[in-house]
Design an enzyme around this catalytic site. Structure first.
Site, PDB file in Angstrom:
ATOM      1  N   ARG A  98      33.016   0.845   3.064  1.00 56.49           N
ATOM      2  CA  ARG A  98      33.968   0.155   3.952  1.00 56.49           C
ATOM      3  C   ARG A  98      35.418   0.198   3.453  1.00 56.49           C
ATOM      4  O   ARG A  98      36.110  -0.813   3.443  1.00 56.49           O
ATOM      5  CB  ARG A  98      33.547  -1.305   4.122  1.00 56.49           C
ATOM      6  CG  ARG A  98      32.137  -1.422   4.647  1.00 56.49           C
ATOM      7  CD  ARG A  98      31.598  -2.806   4.645  1.00 56.49           C
ATOM      8  NE  ARG A  98      30.149  -2.727   4.769  1.00 56.49           N
ATOM      9  CZ  ARG A  98      29.314  -3.742   4.616  1.00 56.49           C
ATOM     10  NH1 ARG A  98      29.771  -4.934   4.365  1.00 56.49           N
ATOM     11  NH2 ARG A  98      28.015  -3.571   4.736  1.00 56.49           N
ATOM     12  N   ALA A 118      17.039  -3.723  -7.506  1.00 53.53           N
ATOM     13  CA  ALA A 118      16.186  -4.418  -8.486  1.00 53.53           C
ATOM     14  C   ALA A 118      14.751  -3.902  -8.376  1.00 53.53           C
ATOM     15  O   ALA A 118      14.079  -3.635  -9.390  1.00 53.53           O
ATOM     16  CB  ALA A 118      16.217  -5.920  -8.217  1.00 53.53           C
ATOM     17  N   LYS A 178      28.617  -8.257  -4.436  1.00 52.55           N
ATOM     18  CA  LYS A 178      27.736  -7.763  -5.502  1.00 52.55           C
ATOM     19  C   LYS A 178      28.150  -8.256  -6.882  1.00 52.55           C
ATOM     20  O   LYS A 178      27.473  -7.996  -7.875  1.00 52.55           O
ATOM     21  CB  LYS A 178      27.683  -6.226  -5.494  1.00 52.55           C
ATOM     22  CG  LYS A 178      27.272  -5.620  -4.145  1.00 52.55           C
ATOM     23  CD  LYS A 178      25.790  -5.767  -3.860  1.00 52.55           C
ATOM     24  CE  LYS A 178      25.398  -5.090  -2.543  1.00 52.55           C
ATOM     25  NZ  LYS A 178      23.999  -5.300  -2.165  1.00 52.55           N
ATOM     26  N   ASP A 235      -2.769 -32.387  40.101  1.00 55.15           N
ATOM     27  CA  ASP A 235      -3.359 -33.275  39.092  1.00 55.15           C
ATOM     28  C   ASP A 235      -2.797 -34.682  39.316  1.00 55.15           C
ATOM     29  O   ASP A 235      -1.651 -34.829  39.760  1.00 55.15           O
ATOM     30  CB  ASP A 235      -2.960 -32.724  37.710  1.00 55.15           C
ATOM     31  CG  ASP A 235      -3.421 -33.632  36.600  1.00 55.15           C
ATOM     32  OD1 ASP A 235      -4.573 -34.106  36.673  1.00 55.15           O
ATOM     33  OD2 ASP A 235      -2.628 -33.866  35.665  1.00 55.15           O
ATOM     34  N   TYR A 236      -3.606 -35.712  39.018  1.00 55.33           N
ATOM     35  CA  TYR A 236      -3.114 -37.069  39.324  1.00 55.33           C
ATOM     36  C   TYR A 236      -2.333 -37.693  38.151  1.00 55.33           C
ATOM     37  O   TYR A 236      -1.110 -37.735  38.177  1.00 55.33           O
ATOM     38  CB  TYR A 236      -4.269 -37.984  39.762  1.00 55.33           C
ATOM     39  CG  TYR A 236      -3.725 -39.277  40.295  1.00 55.33           C
ATOM     40  CD1 TYR A 236      -3.134 -39.341  41.560  1.00 55.33           C
ATOM     41  CD2 TYR A 236      -3.740 -40.437  39.524  1.00 55.33           C
ATOM     42  CE1 TYR A 236      -2.579 -40.515  42.039  1.00 55.33           C
ATOM     43  CE2 TYR A 236      -3.188 -41.617  39.990  1.00 55.33           C
ATOM     44  CZ  TYR A 236      -2.603 -41.653  41.255  1.00 55.33           C
ATOM     45  OH  TYR A 236      -2.026 -42.813  41.725  1.00 55.33           O
ATOM     46  N   GLY A 292      17.416   6.701   3.394  1.00 56.93           N
ATOM     47  CA  GLY A 292      17.553   5.280   3.027  1.00 56.93           C
ATOM     48  C   GLY A 292      16.277   4.478   3.245  1.00 56.93           C
ATOM     49  O   GLY A 292      15.333   4.943   3.892  1.00 56.93           O
ATOM     50  N   GLY A 293      16.278   3.265   2.686  1.00 56.04           N
ATOM     51  CA  GLY A 293      15.121   2.380   2.733  1.00 56.04           C
ATOM     52  C   GLY A 293      14.650   2.096   4.146  1.00 56.04           C
ATOM     53  O   GLY A 293      13.464   2.162   4.442  1.00 56.04           O
ATOM     54  N   ARG A 343      26.650  -0.954  -3.918  1.00 58.34           N
ATOM     55  CA  ARG A 343      27.783  -0.541  -3.098  1.00 58.34           C
ATOM     56  C   ARG A 343      28.980  -1.324  -3.615  1.00 58.34           C
ATOM     57  O   ARG A 343      28.816  -2.453  -4.089  1.00 58.34           O
ATOM     58  CB  ARG A 343      27.566  -0.934  -1.631  1.00 58.34           C
ATOM     59  CG  ARG A 343      26.892   0.119  -0.793  1.00 58.34           C
ATOM     60  CD  ARG A 343      26.808  -0.284   0.673  1.00 58.34           C
ATOM     61  NE  ARG A 343      26.356  -1.639   0.859  1.00 58.34           N
ATOM     62  CZ  ARG A 343      27.158  -2.666   1.096  1.00 58.34           C
ATOM     63  NH1 ARG A 343      28.458  -2.499   1.202  1.00 58.34           N
ATOM     64  NH2 ARG A 343      26.660  -3.878   1.251  1.00 58.34           N
TER      65      ARG A 343
HETATM   66  P1  ADQ Z   1      22.878  -3.068   0.629  1.00 60.40           P
HETATM   67  O1  ADQ Z   1      23.936  -4.101   0.513  1.00 60.40           O
HETATM   68  O2  ADQ Z   1      23.361  -1.697   0.817  1.00 60.40           O
HETATM   69  O3  ADQ Z   1      21.852  -3.423   1.801  1.00 60.40           O
HETATM   70  P2  ADQ Z   1      20.678  -2.820  -1.452  1.00 60.40           P
HETATM   71  O4  ADQ Z   1      19.536  -3.606  -0.957  1.00 60.40           O
HETATM   72  O5  ADQ Z   1      20.838  -2.983  -2.912  1.00 60.40           O
HETATM   73  O6  ADQ Z   1      22.061  -3.202  -0.791  1.00 60.40           O
HETATM   74  O7  ADQ Z   1      20.416  -1.295  -1.114  1.00 60.40           O
HETATM   75  C1  ADQ Z   1      21.241  -0.284  -1.601  1.00 60.40           C
HETATM   76  C2  ADQ Z   1      20.545   1.064  -1.476  1.00 60.40           C
HETATM   77  O8  ADQ Z   1      21.508   2.090  -1.702  1.00 60.40           O
HETATM   78  C3  ADQ Z   1      19.434   1.256  -2.480  1.00 60.40           C
HETATM   79  O9  ADQ Z   1      18.332   1.829  -1.860  1.00 60.40           O
HETATM   80  C4  ADQ Z   1      20.021   2.208  -3.538  1.00 60.40           C
HETATM   81  O10 ADQ Z   1      19.108   3.104  -4.091  1.00 60.40           O
HETATM   82  C5  ADQ Z   1      21.060   2.968  -2.751  1.00 60.40           C
HETATM   83  N1  ADQ Z   1      22.203   3.259  -3.647  1.00 60.40           N
HETATM   84  C6  ADQ Z   1      22.886   2.358  -4.328  1.00 60.40           C
HETATM   85  N2  ADQ Z   1      23.820   2.973  -5.069  1.00 60.40           N
HETATM   86  C7  ADQ Z   1      23.735   4.282  -4.838  1.00 60.40           C
HETATM   87  C8  ADQ Z   1      24.455   5.438  -5.285  1.00 60.40           C
HETATM   88  N3  ADQ Z   1      25.486   5.372  -6.117  1.00 60.40           N
HETATM   89  N4  ADQ Z   1      24.090   6.602  -4.801  1.00 60.40           N
HETATM   90  C9  ADQ Z   1      23.075   6.685  -3.925  1.00 60.40           C
HETATM   91  N5  ADQ Z   1      22.390   5.660  -3.471  1.00 60.40           N
HETATM   92  C10 ADQ Z   1      22.703   4.458  -3.920  1.00 60.40           C
HETATM   93  C11 ADQ Z   1      21.677  -4.496   2.766  1.00 60.40           C
HETATM   94  C12 ADQ Z   1      21.720  -5.922   2.226  1.00 60.40           C
HETATM   95  C13 ADQ Z   1      20.734  -6.079   1.106  1.00 60.40           C
HETATM   96  C14 ADQ Z   1      19.337  -5.713   1.597  1.00 60.40           C
HETATM   97  C15 ADQ Z   1      19.332  -4.363   2.298  1.00 60.40           C
HETATM   98  C16 ADQ Z   1      18.011  -4.087   2.973  1.00 60.40           C
HETATM   99  O11 ADQ Z   1      23.033  -6.241   1.779  1.00 60.40           O
HETATM  100  O12 ADQ Z   1      20.746  -7.393   0.604  1.00 60.40           O
HETATM  101  O13 ADQ Z   1      18.470  -5.638   0.483  1.00 60.40           O
HETATM  102  O14 ADQ Z   1      20.340  -4.295   3.289  1.00 60.40           O
HETATM  103  O15 ADQ Z   1      17.682  -5.074   3.888  1.00 60.40           O
END
Ligand code: ADQ
Length: 586
Positions: free
Chosen positions: A321, A388, A288, A508-509, A29-30, A283
């Protein structure tokens, strides 16, 4: 040597138990990628929940799990099923998540989940305290752990703590509805640095702090007791290179190397070369705007019927969730909407919506990003939205149109995309029409600028900027900030004063012993002040000096007869026990 400790709800590794053996697989993940530059080598540790509850973890495997995690620089916080229910599915996802995304009607304020949230936050804090030394740097992530900074600060006042919120921070009017609003703010204010994705979230946070707790706030600094807390925005980027290189590699693949999904997409593209593919990936979450998007798509096809059989919407929704009732209802709503729209509009050769409810491997995500002509993302509220950014990064020939909700944090940095209000169906329909007809040159012009920005502000830069700012803040706090005298600090000063063998006291005064006065001659010492100074000067083993920038005549008149030590005229004249020091007579 100082360590960096990262704390998030989930660890950046996934545990798998099979046949009594544990394997830890790093997440891709990111966040995990972004933290690579911060979480590497032997001097960093990542603390979080492993994803397995106590009930799911056989006792005999505990030490194996610890070893497997340690190999990835990670350490686990143990949680029971009840704790996960109350803390994660409960307070985090039924109270904070909806409230911070402006879904007030979904927010549940339950005392029990708040209590569990507090106790689980304490567990995370304890796990940090067990491992942290005073000079360590601690980075806490996200809304599940908002109380952790203060819980750590109480026990380790000098440690450096940063907090980053990945979701929006709502306006004061929304935030104030939370029954535990002050506790949450106090928890966050245990940090030295608090980061948000955008300036708006930062502004909302500062306004809530000012109005609910009332400390001094100057620009983006909060002055609290004897500390200064910096609040700033750090828009999160993506691993640009990873997405861009993967897209290049996909473009060069020969037929035999292509995935099944890619082959299917190619077949459809070949059979209808003019058809446009719209893509949305999220997700499955009510923030969303997936249901709105489906309705807007139907609206678009009715407004522009010429596009029937010419466009296709691919929706990829990742299960999320699914224990929370709102998410179950949403899943049902979306299933039904897709069914109804497809049922009403499909022809023998055309299905308007392709709907995937699953997680897809990275390889397939790239197939979708690179094949679809238009990415259409309509969050009703989103902290940032990385999808995006990922879409644009994969468009290596710079074609493709991004339609993005202005309610996503990323819209602030992606002005060259087509920004829409997700509630305005008229505008959305016209924007889809515009996107379909956008000349290639315009697409490339827009994407060139976007790509450059994404490449420069990638996720590694985000993590480094945050860390540097945190380290600078600590340095600034140590060097330049005058300490406010808190009760604790006062007690320490008193204790040390009493137990000192020898004391040197500089007083200090103006502005300290006497108030400032328009006419400085009016700020004369009174009997009460003489009495106080006599008492200090008479203490054993104590040297007391009055210091001032005032002229020597005034101080001689006021204090010489008392034989106090004095340093006057900014140090130009010094007297000791009623006598001018010899060296200063010349
Ligand atoms: P998320 O709500 O999870 O994150 P987002 O920033 O769009 O939303 O990240 C989703 C990640 O999941 C992306 O890297 C994407 O590639 C991956 N992903 C999405 N669909 C997928 C799929 N079907 N299979 C595999 N991978 C998939 C939360 C916040 C965001 C914020 C991030 C980071 O809600 O607003 O941008 O954290 O801070």
């Amino acid at each position: 040597m100082a360590k960096t400790i990262i704390i998030s709800n989930r660890l950046p590794v996934q545990l798998q138990i099979s046949n009594g053996t544990i394997t830890a697989i790093p997440s891709v993940g990111g966040l995990a990628t972004g933290m690579k530059s911060v979480h590497s080598g032997g001097d960093s540790l990542w603390i979080g929940w492993s994803g397995l509850t106590d009930e799911e973890t056989p006792d005999e495997l505990e030490s194996q799990i610890d070893d497997a995690l340690a190999e990835h620089g990670s350490s686990k916080v143990k949680l029971t099923q009840n704790e996960v229910d109350g803390f994660y599915f409960g307070f985090s996802n039924r109270t904070v998540w909806p409230l911070f995304h402006y879904f007030m009607e979904y927010s549940e304020f339950e005392w029990e989940s708040w209590e569990i949230y507090k106790s689980v936050n304490q567990k995370f804090a304890d796990a940090i305290l067990e491992k942290a030394d005073n000079d360590d740097v601690i980075w806490v992530h996200d809304y599940q752990l908002m109380l952790v900074p203060q819980m750590v600060r109480e026990k380790r006042p000098n440690v450096s703590i940063g907090f980053f919120l990945h979701i929006p921070f709502p306006s004061f009017e929304i935030f104030r509805t939370l029954p535990w609003r002050k506790e949450v703010l106090a928890g966050l204010l245990g940090s030295d640095l608090i980061g948000f994705h955008t300036y708006d979230y930062e502004r909302h946070f500062l306004s809530s702090v000012r109005r609910l707790l009332g400390p001094e706030v100057s620009f983006n600094d909060i002055y609290l007791d004897d500390r200064v807390i910096k609040v700033d925005s750090f828009p999160m980027g993506i691993d640009y290179k990873k997405f861009s290189e993967a897209a290049k590699e996909h473009a060069q693949r020969d037929e035999s190397k292509k995935s099944e999904l890619q082959k299917r997409l190619d077949t459809h593209k070949e059979s209808t070369p003019d058809a446009k593919f719209f893509l949305s990936i999220d997700r499955l979450d009510y923030t969303k705007g997936i249901a709105k998007r489906l309705n807007a798509f139907e609206y678009f096809l009715n407004k522009y019927p010429q596009y029937k059989e010419k466009v296709r919407l691919i929706i990829l929704a990742v299960p999320s969730r699914s224990n929370v009732p709102q998410y179950q209802l949403l899943k049902k709503e979306i299933d039904e909407l897709v069914g109804r729209i497809n049922g009403e509009l499909s022809t023998v050769s055309w299905t308007p919506i392709w709907y995937f409810y699953r997680s897809m491997p990275f390889d397939n995500l790239i197939d979708l990003y690179t094949t679809c002509d238009i990415a259409w993302l309509t969050p009703i509220r989103d902290g940032m939205n990385l999808v995006a950014k990922e879409y644009i990064a994969t468009r290596t020939d710079k074609t493709g149109v991004l339609i993005l909700s202005e309610m996503a944090g990323s819209a602030n940095e992606m002005n060259e995309s087509l920004l829409i209000n997700p509630n305005n169906f008229e505008q959305i329909a016209d924007t889809l029409d515009k996107a379909i007809n956008m000349p290639k040159e315009e697409q490339q012009q827009r994407n060139t600028l976007l790509r450059k920005r994404l490449e420069r502000y990638n996720v590694e830069k985000w993590a480094n900027d945050f860390m540097n700012s945190l380290l600078n803040q600590k340095e600034k706090d140590r060097t330049y900030i005058s300490r406010r005298l808190s009760v604790d600090l006062m007690n320490t000063v008193m204790k040390n004063y009493k137990s000192a063998n020898k004391r040197l006291v500089f007083l200090d005064y103006d502005g300290t012993l006497a108030g400032f006065h328009k006419d400085p001659q009016m700020a004369k010492p009174d009997e009460e002040l003489y009495k106080l100074l006599d008492e200090i000067a008479a203490q054993e083993d104590t040297d007391m000096y009055l210091i001032s920038g005032r002229d020597k005549e005034t101080f001689t008149k006021w204090f010489m007869h008392k034989e106090y030590n004095m340093i006057v005229e900014h140090g130009v004249w010094i007297s000791r026990m009623g006598k001018t020091l010899e060296c200063w007579k010349r």
